[in-house]
Design a protein around this motif. Structure first.
Motif, short mmCIF file in Angstrom:
data_model
loop_
_atom_site.label_atom_id
_atom_site.label_comp_id
_atom_site.label_asym_id
_atom_site.label_seq_id
_atom_site.Cartn_x
_atom_site.Cartn_y
_atom_site.Cartn_z
N MET A 178 -2.61 -18.89 43.20
CA MET A 178 -3.09 -17.56 42.58
C MET A 178 -4.54 -17.42 41.84
N MET A 179 -4.92 -18.99 41.70
CA MET A 179 -6.31 -18.87 41.05
C MET A 179 -7.29 -19.21 42.30
N GLY A 180 -6.88 -19.92 43.26
CA GLY A 180 -8.08 -19.97 44.29
C GLY A 180 -8.41 -21.41 44.30
N PRO A 181 -8.84 -21.91 45.49
CA PRO A 181 -9.39 -23.36 45.24
C PRO A 181 -10.56 -23.59 44.61
N GLU A 182 -11.55 -22.59 44.37
CA GLU A 182 -12.86 -22.65 43.84
C GLU A 182 -12.39 -22.81 42.39
N VAL A 183 -11.91 -21.98 41.91
CA VAL A 183 -11.59 -21.84 40.39
C VAL A 183 -10.65 -23.31 39.95
N PHE A 184 -9.69 -23.52 40.97
CA PHE A 184 -8.95 -24.98 40.38
C PHE A 184 -9.82 -25.98 40.49
N THR A 185 -10.70 -26.24 41.55
CA THR A 185 -11.50 -27.31 41.65
C THR A 185 -12.51 -27.34 40.28
N ARG A 186 -13.06 -26.26 39.74
CA ARG A 186 -13.92 -26.29 38.75
C ARG A 186 -13.11 -26.43 37.41
N LEU A 187 -11.75 -26.26 37.46
CA LEU A 187 -10.83 -26.06 36.20
C LEU A 187 -10.60 -27.92 35.99
N VAL A 188 -10.43 -28.29 37.05
CA VAL A 188 -10.14 -29.87 37.15
C VAL A 188 -11.55 -30.60 36.56
N TYR A 189 -12.51 -30.17 36.95
CA TYR A 189 -13.70 -30.90 36.49
C TYR A 189 -13.94 -30.49 34.86
N ALA A 190 -13.71 -29.31 34.51
CA ALA A 190 -13.76 -28.73 33.28
C ALA A 190 -12.96 -29.59 32.37
N LYS A 191 -11.60 -29.76 32.90
CA LYS A 191 -10.57 -30.45 32.09
C LYS A 191 -11.01 -31.94 31.84
N ALA A 192 -11.58 -32.64 32.71
CA ALA A 192 -12.17 -33.83 32.71
C ALA A 192 -13.24 -34.13 31.39
N ILE A 193 -13.93 -32.96 31.62
CA ILE A 193 -15.00 -33.19 30.62
C ILE A 193 -14.73 -33.11 29.03
N LEU A 194 -13.94 -31.92 29.03
CA LEU A 194 -13.03 -31.63 27.73
C LEU A 194 -12.32 -32.85 27.14
N ASP A 195 -11.43 -33.52 28.11
CA ASP A 195 -10.71 -34.59 27.72
C ASP A 195 -11.54 -35.86 27.54
N GLU A 196 -12.75 -35.92 28.12
CA GLU A 196 -13.59 -37.20 27.60
C GLU A 196 -14.17 -36.84 26.29
#
Length: 247
Positions: free
Chosen positions: A120-138
């Motif tokens: 639904m969100m597409g590969p581009e958005v999903f990839t950036r979401l993963v990176y964003a969550k990694a930064i927020l989790d850190e």
């Protein structure tokens, strides 16, 4: 309005209507009732109706009605999975809905996003979401482990060394546990609320009140909010949303 089409008589008169076989009568009725000034009381549309309505507005180039539907999607966003909202935002060029959906997606563990959600969100958005969550989790781990320092002790603080030692312990046992709980991690606001209810040992009352005021300023805690806002602004431009897009 009927439009002549040369040798094709569709739309020329009542006996030759324009045929849109892929468009259901119920979906067209949504457009008619809104366009001619009879929107539903309270804007009560089902999820399925809103989904079909936004498809109609985009396909048949109805920009004003599209703005209306986009606002309804925004107002009822809680009824949709964030991945579905992201799909609407990207497919139909709705920047405002993009930020709402992205914010909600960052609050969901990646492991709870299915293949369907990723589609639904597409590969581009999903990839950036993963990176964003990694930064927020850190950032969350840093906040949980590194308490704000007591730079100046209050006048009623009798033992600054013990005060700092207990402040460090309570922070780790409170904020650290609330924010990093593997089963039920708390958002910053709820974690702070619970933290204030703890017993602070040898921390002076004056020192505690000063630190509470400092925490409430949200300098560290607002990082996530600002980060997501800035990231969404960049992603909107990267994904070629037009400045005049609705919402």
């Amino acid at each position: 309005m009927f439009i002549g089409t040369g040798v094709n008589n569709e739309g020329k008169n009542d006996s030759n209507p324009i045929l849109l076989p892929e468009l259901s009568t119920s979906t067209f009725d949504l457009f008619v009732e809104h366009h001619f000034g009879y929107p539903r009381p309270g804007g009560k549309y089902t999820n399925e109706e809103l989904e079909k309505f936004i498809v109609f507005c985009d396909k048949y180039q109805c920009p004003q009605t599209k703005v209306f539907v986009a606002h309804r999607l925004d107002a009822t966003s809680w009824r949709f999975h964030p991945a579905q909202l992201m799909g609407f935002a990207v497919t139909y060029n709705i920047p405002g809905l993009f930020q709402i959906a992205f914010q909600k997606l960052t609050e969901i563990p990646i492991t709870q996003l299915t293949r369907e959600h990723r589609g639904m969100m597409g590969p581009e958005v999903f990839t950036r979401l993963v990176y964003a969550k990694a930064i927020l989790d850190e950032h969350c781990r840093i906040v949980a482990a590194e308490e704000p320092r007591i730079l100046t002790h209050a006048d009623d603080c009798c033992d600054p060394a013990s005060c700092e030692e207990d402040w460090h312990s309570v922070w780790w046992n409170g904020m650290g546990r609330f924010l990093l709980d593997g089963r039920n991690p708390q958002p910053y606001g709820e974690a702070i609320k619970r933290f204030k209810e703890m017993h602070f040992g040898r921390v002076g009352e004056g020192c505690k009140e000063v630190m509470f005021r400092f925490i409430e300023q949200g300098t560290a805690f607002k990082f996530a909010e600002h980060f997501i806002t800035d990231l969404c602004d960049r992603l909107v431009k990267l994904l070629l949303f037009e400045p005049s897009s609705p919402v």
